[in-house]
Write a protein that holds these residues in place. Structure first.
Motif: not given
Ligand SMILES: Nc1ncnc2c1ncn2[C@@H]1O[C@H](COP(=O)(O)OP(=O)(O)OP(=O)(O)O)[C@@H](O)[C@H]1O
Length: 652
Positions: A258-266, A268-274, A299-302
């Motif tokens: 189970v991988p969990v992305l908490d505060e996914a939008d944050h 991404l905002d912080m530049g961790f998309r890659g 960005e979260v949808r992507q």
């Protein structure tokens, strides 16, 4: 979350250091929760260095994953990881868009974040229920009620819920159940597998989630929690980190389930998309992915396309198209005033609030490095209005009621202050955004945002620190006149113009009898504002009445008082100010104006000339070639490494 084996130190990177794998306690038997943060930040390093450091850190993350797993990915047939890697380069497959399941009854229910459903009505283990009971939770929150049955069925979930509504328990509880259902590991197995990996954007959030996990795991002695955080030690021990990360991503027993992305939008905002893409690529394809976010922008949808299965459930407890994430009854106000009035306004606002609410708990959010400056000034003000502390020299001032958190503070300090603020009342926390989103400080009565928020979302998230769990709260946004344009982006929110705070009566009493002596012991910032107002002949109602005979003494006092302010704090504040506004699309359009405003800010701190800014930094901000930065020769004469920019005297 993984098999618990008591091996927090098996990697050799335990301890408090960054990059260490901190052991969550007890002996590991069944599994572990590994909570990782992706925040930039290095204990005592400058922010600039931190950013670079994080780049390197995340590069090593990428290197690690691509080196360790490229072969496996090649061998793997279809789906998961291989696809993910392709996706990471932007080739998203045309996945079916999951239509959101809007939770009935939750819409518009700002008065209640709890649902009717009790935890003991759902099918979780009795040990988990005992932990929940001990934590004091009886009814599920709306997001927990909506997500728990779906996650327990094994579905991937994207959940959108308001701030402070229990998202952490919503993903932790079913994750624990997944670990419980996993086959037990052999006692003689050297390493305990990691079944749940929770990625948080900041250290504070990782620590918070760890604390919550430990609470829920109270009656699960076989499951452990560990924290992995980034930082200097992480960079120094790259090989060790690679081992750690390799362990996390593929730790035996089928690896992370189970991988969990908490505060996914944050994230991404912080530049961790890659980095998210690479981590997702590295975890096994047989997994259940959970993604929790207060807002779901494009960005979260992507990321959902990459991380979640096609048939994932999108559970929206707020409502489609609604970006309003605030819960409870938060009274929102704004104040627009010239920069040089900000500090006295801030002081008056705080005084007013403190006298209104004995259980006050205030978060003050200036811009980045202004934190230190504002904190020091607040301490001085606070002390001057106290008793014994009045006599303290202001430059040594420390207030018992104010605290500061920002990325230049060591992590141990940040954690201690964070815990203190969480548990206490009667405190003012001056903080940067390192402790903004997702950090759960209960019972915050007022959030003051000083200066332009980066965007609407940041405004809402900062405000979300108050009014949590359906409680009441207040938010004040303090802007300079040229920042007023921001109000148009939040005009649909219930924000009203605040009335100007009243002059503090105690302060008035203190000043009038012996103005000079008293004024010296007052905050120099306050003194400075007084003096400025007198000079300008614009003594406003905000200002404490200033005796006429003080006018001539004003300059002397201000100079004397200002000489005691820590210059490094003003410099840091100035640099942070210029950097912040240079990153604002609106403000940076006119660099001349930007420089002029920066000077105004510098003068508001009592500086005749703006502080020097390193050449490197100027280059980064594209201000090096700008006509105002013509002090190269000056710099050369001084033989100084620093490029001394004096924006005040370098007008075009
Ligand atoms: N069922 C519950 N009943 C009562 N309190 C709860 C329940 N679930 C969680 N809480 C508490 O609610 C508070 C907010 O929870 P949490 O921090 O997880 O919210 P959040 O939705 O993640 O907020 P944010 O979006 O700001 O991160 C915490 O103090 C948590 O302990």
């Amino acid at each position: 979350m993984s098999e618990r084996g008591g091996r927090g130190s098996e990697f050799g990177y335990g301890g408090s250091g960054c990059g260490g794998l901190k052991k969550g306690g007890k002996d590991l038997r069944r599994g572990r929760v590994v909570i990782s943060e992706e925040e930039s930040g290095d204990d005592d390093e400058e922010e600039e260095e931190e950013e670079e450091g994080d780049d390197r850190l995340m590069k090593s993350f990428r290197d690690l994953i691509s080196e360790e797993y490229s072969e496996e990915e090649d061998e793997d047939d279809g789906g998961g990881g291989g696809d993910v890697l392709k996706n990471a380069s932007g080739l998203f497959p045309a996945k079916r868009e999951a239509s959101p399941l809007v939770v009935p009854g939750s819409l518009g229910r700002s008065d209640s974040y709890l649902s009717e459903t009790r935890f003991d009505q759902c099918s979780v283990s009795s040990s988990s229920l005992k932990g929940i009971k001990d934590a004091g939770y009886e009814h599920m929150t709306v997001v927990q009620e909506a997500t728990l049955p779906v996650i327990l069925k094994g579905k991937d979930v994207l959940a959108k819920a308001k701030t402070g509504t229990g998202k952490t328990v919503a993903f932790l509880l079913p994750s624990i159940e997944v670990v419980l259902k996993s086959p037990p590991i052999d006692r003689d197995q050297k390493r305990s597998p990691i079944f749940v990996l929770i990625i948080c954007p900041t250290r504070e959030l990782a620590s918070q989630a760890t604390a919550e996990a430990n609470t829920l795991l109270k009656y699960h002695p076989s499951i452990g929690v560990q924290v992995v955080i980034g930082g200097r030690d992480f960079l120094w021990s790259r090989n060790g980190c690679q081992q750690i990360l390799a362990r996390i991503c593929n730790s035996g027993h089928g690896g992370v389930k189970v991988p969990v992305l908490d505060e996914a939008d944050h994230l991404l905002d912080m530049g961790f998309r890659g980095d998210i893409e690479h981590i997702i690529a590295a975890v096994p394809k047989q997994r259940q992915t959970l993604l929790f976010s207060a807002i779901v922008p494009e960005e979260v949808r992507q990321i959902c396309h990459i991380a979640l299965k096609r048939d994932h459930e999108f559970i929206d407890t707020i409502g489609q198209g609604t970006e309003e994430t605030l819960t409870g009854r938060v009274r929102q106000m704004h104040l627009v005033a010239p920069l040089d009035k900000h500090f006295s306004l801030l002081y008056s606002l705080l005084k007013e609030h403190i006298s209104d609410d004995v259980d006050y708990k205030v978060e003050c959010r200036p811009k980045a490095s202004s934190v230190k400056y504002i904190h020091q000034s607040s301490c001085i003000l606070h002390n001057c209005n106290g008793h014994k502390a009045c006599c303290r020299p202001p430059w040594r001032a420390k207030s018992e009621r104010t605290r500061e958190i920002h990325s230049r503070k060591p992590q141990s300090y940040r954690t201690r202050i964070s815990d203190e603020f969480r548990k206490s009342k009667g405190l003012i926390l001056v903080t940067s955004d390192v402790s903004a989103r997702g950090v759960d400080y209960p019972d915050v009565t007022l959030v003051i945002q000083v200066g332009l928020p980066a965007d609407r979302q940041q405004y809402v998230h900062r405000l979300g620190r108050t009014g949590r769990k359906g409680k009441e709260g207040q938010g004040i946004l303090l802007l300079a006149p040229w920042e007023e344009f921001f109000l148009s982006s939040i005009k649909d929110l219930p924000i009203t113009k605040a009335s100007l705070p009243l002059v503090d009566p105690e302060m008035r009493k203190k000043i009038l009898p012996d103005a000079f002596a008293r004024a010296l012991s007052l905050s120099l910032v306050c003194v400075f504002f007084q003096w400025k107002s007198v000079q300008e002949g614009s003594l406003s109602q905000l200002m404490i009445p200033w005796p006429k005979e003080m006018k001539n003494l004003g300059l002397v006092m201000v100079k004397r008082a200002l000489s005691h302010v820590e210059m490094k704090n003003k410099e840091a504040a100035y640099q942070a100010w210029l950097g912040y506004y240079n990153s604002s699309k609106v403000v940076r359009r006119d660099k001349y104006k930007l420089v002029e405003l920066a000077n105004e800010f510098s003068r508001s701190m009592g500086l005749d000339n703006p502080p020097a800014i390193p050449k490197l930094v100027l280059g980064k901000w594209a201000l090096r070639t700008f006509p105002v930065c013509v002090l190269n020769s000056f710099s050369a004469i001084l033989g100084d490494f620093m490029f001394l920019i004096n924006v005040a005297v370098c007008r075009p």
